[in-house]
Design a protein around this motif. Structure first.
Motif: not given
Length: 596
Positions: A4-9
């Motif tokens: 989720f964090r990777r996609r947000s970035r």
């Protein structure tokens, strides 16, 4: 959680990339459109509309101004259809909007601007070249002065060209029918207004700017258009000929007015002199009768002394004549001055010399009204000359022809005009060999000298009386400094000769007004010439260029003419010789503001 964090970035980074590249994409697309010919034409179209809108506002302002009067030709001379032709509309595209080919108009405007800047640059370069040449070549004084005036000559030529353009424009404007509101008339009025302002500005000392040169070229273009519209040279020639005739008539009228005003200036009494006369008169009557006696009155009739005569109502002039004569005299004690004035100025003249006694010399002040023999025997003849100038009919002016009656106990007398300055001792003149003649004077018969005159300049030799009795080639002479042998005068009865020709002159035109012409007649073949250095005249004429060497060597300098040294109109370069003998520290002169 990590996914989720990777996609947000990645989402945030993609948004940043889009926000960065999207403005660049739109800006580049806009720049491509700006480089297209159509958009460039639209840009120039906007500029032409703004330019036209401003000119239309100026034209409307000119129309609303009051007092702008133009001469018009009679109604019906030209038809209104002329101003609706297609030729005229195409020749005035520069001041109209809504043209079909805006892009070509913009290119034409750019080309005109480039040409104007190029020609103005050539003018500036020419002026700069003249300036550099002057700095580099260190010429002599005469060459330096000539190079200094070259840029000014260029400006003067431009001003003359602008004036010529204005005259031509007004001539063409006269061909416009009355009440016409065409673009041609508006443009012509605008150009005339611009050039008139430019000429007025440059005449007052301003520099010729780039805008001024552009206005000249704009007027030149408008005149070319007018020439194409009105190719009939005959009508233009007639109009210009009429304008030339009117201008010449105005010039002649202005010359006559200027001559009259110049003569009037020389005849009226300045305010300062009137004030001085009033102040001295009041002071004179404040003194007791016994205090009003001038000294040395017992010398008045001694024939062994040097007697001078001055006939005048001008206090300052008489003061300078007396002061300069006594200052130059080697033996002032033997000098006697006889001043004759009118009854109005007698108290003031007497008071002046009571307060300013000229050293050891003797002065007598008389009034012409005190000569009873003049009023009973001769007064009627003094006004027989047909002249509007009071100087010529003045009794003081003609009193010189009655010297034996004014001074019955004297043998010789030196007559000085009141507008002379004495620079050398004059007593040596009494030793002049008169050879049985009456008048000793400086001759004025050599062409080229300031006081040169011939007999026919003042005497009418077409009259048989003048032609039979006088020779036109006889050498003339000048009044101003004249030594008279009164004994010989009485023996020949020259006063009777004067009366004879004065009577003839009152019946027909024999000579011009004044005392010089009738003096030539009265003393014809009775005058002996003396050295020219005794008397130099011409200092009262602006056009006369009297040499400084002649003035320095002269015994008497004469301000003959209308430009007297006590007037503001006097010739400045000669005034210092007269002011030298005027005491400007005198309280009466200061009170009356006579200190220049």
């Amino acid at each position: 959680m990590r996914i989720f964090r990777r996609r947000s970035r990645m989402f945030i980074l993609s948004l940043l990339l889009v926000s960065l590249f999207l403005p660049i994409f739109f800006l580049s697309n806009r720049l491509k459109h700006l480089h297209s010919p159509r958009e460039r034409g639209g840009f120039y179209r906007d500029l032409s509309i703004i330019k036209h809108w401003s000119e239309v506002q100026i034209l409307r302002t000119i129309e609303e101004e009051k007092g702008e009067v133009f001469k018009e030709t009679p109604p019906g001379l030209y038809k209104d259809e002329v101003f609706s032709s297609s030729d005229f509309e195409e020749s005035n595209r520069s001041i109209e909007f809504g043209n079909e080919d805006d892009a070509s108009l913009g290119e034409r405007n750019m080309h005109d601007d480039v040409e104007k800047e190029k020609q103005h640059g050539q003018l500036v370069e020419a002026l700069a070249t003249e300036s550099n040449k002057k700095k580099q070549s260190e010429p002599k004084n005469g060459q330096r002065n000539r190079s200094r005036f070259r840029p000014q000559r260029l400006i003067e030529e431009k001003v003359k060209e602008m004036k010529d353009q204005i005259i031509r424009a007004r001539s063409y404007l006269n061909f416009v029918p009355p009440g016409s509101n065409s673009h041609f008339a508006k443009e012509m009025k605008l150009r005339i207004k611009e050039l008139e302002r430019t000429v007025d500005k440059v005449t007052k000392g301003s520099e010729l700017s780039r805008r001024d040169v552009q206005r000249m070229k704009a007027m030149r273009s408008t005149l070319s258009t007018a020439h194409r519209r009105y190719p009939d040279c005959t009508a233009m020639v007639k109009k210009l000929r009429a304008m030339t005739y009117n201008a010449e008539e105005q010039l002649r009228s202005h010359k006559r007015q200027a001559a009259f005003l110049t003569q009037l200036t020389g005849r009226i009494t300045p305010k300062g002199l009137h004030c001085l006369s009033m102040q001295l008169t009041a002071e004179y009557f404040a003194w007791q009768r016994e205090e009003r006696e001038l000294p040395n009155q017992h010398k008045l009739h001694n024939p062994d002394l040097y007697h001078f005569a001055v006939f005048s109502d001008n206090i300052l002039a008489c003061s300078v004549v007396v002061n300069s004569t006594i200052s130059a005299a080697e033996d002032p004690e033997r000098i006697v001055f006889h001043i004759v004035t009118d009854s109005l100025n007698l108290p003031a003249m007497s008071m002046w010399f009571l307060l300013n006694t000229p050293g050891k010399a003797t002065i007598q002040i008389q009034s012409i009204d005190g000569f009873e023999w003049l009023s009973t025997k001769h007064n009627a003849t003094l006004h027989k000359q047909d002249s509007l100038d009071p100087k010529y009919t003045s009794a003081l002016n003609h009193l010189r022809f009655y010297l034996p009656d004014v001074f019955p106990l004297l043998d010789k007398i030196l007559l000085l005009d009141h507008d002379v300055v004495v620079r050398r001792d004059l007593t040596a003149l009494w030793g002049t060999n008169m050879n049985g003649k009456v008048n000793a004077a400086v001759e004025t018969c050599e062409p080229g000298e300031p006081s040169f005159r011939r007999m026919n300049m003042l005497i009418n030799f077409t009259d048989p009386v003048m032609a039979e009795n006088f020779d036109n080639g006889t050498c003339t002479w000048a009044f101003g400094m004249n030594l008279f042998n009164l004994q010989e005068w009485r023996r020949q009865n020259l006063t009777g000769v004067y009366h004879k020709y004065l009577d003839l002159g009152s019946k027909k035109s024999l000579f011009k007004g004044g005392s010089l012409a009738i003096g030539w007649i009265t003393f014809y073949k009775n005058t002996v010439g003396v050295d020219r250095r005794w008397h130099v005249s011409g200092l009262g004429y602006e056009e006369c260029d009297v040499r400084v060497e002649d003035i320095e060597e002269a015994a008497v300098i004469h301000y003959d003419g209308i430009m007297k040294p006590w007037l503001d109109s006097g010739v400045d370069k000669y005034k210092s010789y007269w002011k030298k003998y005027l005491n400007t520290d005198n309280p009466f002169l200061q009170h009356c503001n006579i200190n220049s």
